[in-house]
Design an enzyme around this catalytic site. Sequence first.
Site, PDB file in Angstrom:
ATOM      1  N   TYR A  41       0.839  -1.219   0.000  1.00 41.87           N
ATOM      2  CA  TYR A  41       0.000   0.000   0.000  1.00 41.87           C
ATOM      3  C   TYR A  41       0.869   1.262   0.000  1.00 41.87           C
ATOM      4  O   TYR A  41       0.625   2.190  -0.792  1.00 41.87           O
ATOM      5  CB  TYR A  41      -0.906  -0.046   1.232  1.00 41.87           C
ATOM      6  CG  TYR A  41      -1.923   1.062   1.329  1.00 41.87           C
ATOM      7  CD1 TYR A  41      -3.065   1.065   0.535  1.00 41.87           C
ATOM      8  CD2 TYR A  41      -1.746   2.107   2.236  1.00 41.87           C
ATOM      9  CE1 TYR A  41      -4.013   2.072   0.656  1.00 41.87           C
ATOM     10  CE2 TYR A  41      -2.694   3.122   2.362  1.00 41.87           C
ATOM     11  CZ  TYR A  41      -3.814   3.093   1.570  1.00 41.87           C
ATOM     12  OH  TYR A  41      -4.759   4.101   1.679  1.00 41.87           O
ATOM     13  N   LYS A  97       0.947   4.169  -2.864  1.00 41.61           N
ATOM     14  CA  LYS A  97       0.558   5.553  -2.575  1.00 41.61           C
ATOM     15  C   LYS A  97       1.721   6.522  -2.808  1.00 41.61           C
ATOM     16  O   LYS A  97       1.518   7.689  -3.163  1.00 41.61           O
ATOM     17  CB  LYS A  97       0.016   5.655  -1.146  1.00 41.61           C
ATOM     18  CG  LYS A  97      -1.307   4.903  -0.949  1.00 41.61           C
ATOM     19  CD  LYS A  97      -2.408   5.462  -1.849  1.00 41.61           C
ATOM     20  CE  LYS A  97      -3.766   4.849  -1.616  1.00 41.61           C
ATOM     21  NZ  LYS A  97      -4.824   5.433  -2.440  1.00 41.61           N
TER      22      LYS A  97
END
Length: 236
Positions: free
Chosen positions: A140, A144
């Site tokens: 993640y 991002k």
Amino acid sequence: MSVKTVIVTGGSSGIGLSISELLIKEQYNVIILDLITPNKCDAIFFKCDITNETEVVTTFQTILKQHSTIYGVINNAGIICDKMIWKMTSEEFDKVINVNLKGTWLVCRESAKIMRQQNYGRIINISSRAWLGNPGQTNYSASKAGIIGLSRALALELGKYNVSVNVIAPGLIDTPLTQSLSPEVRQKLINLQPQKNIGKPEDVAQAVSFLLNEKTNFINGQLLYVDGGRSIGLSI
Ligand code: NAD
């Protein structure tokens, strides 16, 4: 320009739904692209998996035929699949990168083709404070962080076409995504917040509205945190 059309990916739930509802109130013509249909929302809905190149391309062609211009695109769809790296499979890494980064890139590419021709547009990409690094989120955090690099490069590519690209990095926000965490983990995360609270989806929606406004068109290539100050770091 009369009614401005804005596309919101992942607009059927959580932050995306809140963005869609606020933009509808502000008289934008909102189009949601999502896997699931939104409940009680007046937006136009297209079922579209942002990881599926054919679906993204044809959905944008249809939208352009029906609405002729696109003022803004909010890349909000995203997923988590948290595990320490020694437990994470490469499929779990790919899955998160595919939705959060590749999907965002695909939607940015189709938006760029149209906005470049129009000679205007706004792209707002939803990253996360977690791009700074969170244990259990190597997939993640990487996705991002990738969104921030992608957005900075795109801001440079599209600037001369009067298109701005900005990033919002939310911190801990109360949505179905964070409601799926165990109560212990949620409380631990709240304790890490300078303000000891959790943000609302509307907090992020307000930041989107600000960056979409015609009066903020000189803001380009920037990262705006909506995280209650968590990104400052508790050691300061
Ligand atoms: P959510 O799970 O409530 O909503 C995400 C939406 O994205 C869902 O409607 C889902 O169906 C849609 N979606 C997922 N995969 C998709 C795909 N392949 N194609 C199209 N749509 C897809 O999550 P949320 O908490 O509202 O998160 C929204 C965004 O904000 C995400 O990008 C997330 O990473 C980011 N974010 C959330 C938080 C938080 O604390 N909730 C913090 C920082 C960043």
